[in-house]
Design a protein around this motif. Structure first.
Motif: not given
Length: 255
Positions: A170-175, A181-184, A238-243
């Motif tokens: 679920f997490s991967r699909s949602l990412a 929207r920039g939501i990680t 700081e975690a903006r580039w991790m998703t």
């Protein structure tokens, strides 16, 4: 994410253990935290007190996630609490931490066992996200709490491991869906953590506790604060580039 306004968060299952520690960490950053819990009013009140002591603001939201209408009840409590404290219902951080175990193997697991663990560990996060997504600001953070049991074979917690595997899918699909929207969306996967849930068993079987501690590279059992620090990072700017990532917090166990 919100300019000069305080960031806001919902942590499910925040009345104790890892959820409480996460709420406290967010409080240190001045976050307004909705403390979700199921039944224990006193424990939730203590979490609220701890968050305020850490420098944040908090309020309790009671909702038993298996009850009919629980997600709507949770959302209403979050909206009311945020509006009262910030003048807005905007949500920056959602941590799906609430979960239950399911101690059974293939010979003993029942339909009821599997239904219950998937109801709380999978369906609740899915529908909490669905209901609260309209409140989430662009650039927000979603963190789902999984388990190392999804990677390492633990036959005696079969249903639990299966539910956490579903949560990670679920997490991967949602990412992938929310990136525009920039939501990680990231997952934290703890190993054995010395919370209330495990403490009695560790005291009753000290040899098991010693064995679990020896499996980590640090020679100790994990603490709720060890996990909370990682969640707080994933919830930060700081975690903006991790998703779409899965971050294990096991102290190096099972390397």
């Amino acid at each position: 994410m919100t300019g000069g306004a305080p960031r806001t968060a919902l942590v499910t299952g925040a009345g104790r253990g890892i959820g409480r520690a996460i709420a406290e960490h967010l409080g240190r950053a001045g976050t307004v935290v909705a403390v979700h819990y199921g039944r224990d009013d006193a424990s939730a009140a203590q979490t609220v007190k701890n968050v305020r002591a850490a420098g944040g603001e908090a309020f309790p939201v009671r909702a038993e996630l298996t009850a009919p209408g629980a997600v709507d009840l949770l959302a209403a409590g979050v909206e009311d609490g945020l509006r009262e404290r910030t003048g807005s219902t905007g949500l920056d951080i959602l941590v799906n931490n609430a979960g239950i175990g399911c101690r059974a193997d293939i010979t003993t697991i029942t339909r009821e066992d599997l239904d219950r663990v998937f109801e709380i560990n999978v369906k609740a996060p899915v529908f909490v996200v669905q209901r609260l997504l309209p409140l989430m600001r662009d650039g927000g953070r979603i963190v789902n709490v999984s388990s190392v049991a999804n990677r390492i074979a633990h036959p005696h917690v079969l249903g639990y491991a299966m539910s956490k595997g579903a949560l990670e899918a679920f997490s991967r699909s949602l990412a992938a869906q929310l990136g525009s929207r920039g939501i990680t969306v990231n997952t934290v996967a703890p190993g054995l953590i010395e919370t209330d849930l495990h403490r009695e068993r560790m005291r009753a079987y000290p040899e098991d506790a010693a064995q679990a501690a020896a499996m980590t590279v640090f020679g100790r059992l994990g603490q709720a604060d060890d996990v909370a620090g990682v969640v707080a990072f994933l919830a930060s700017e700081e975690a903006r580039w991790m998703t779409g990532e899965r971050v294990e917090t096991t102290g190096g166990a099972y390397l």
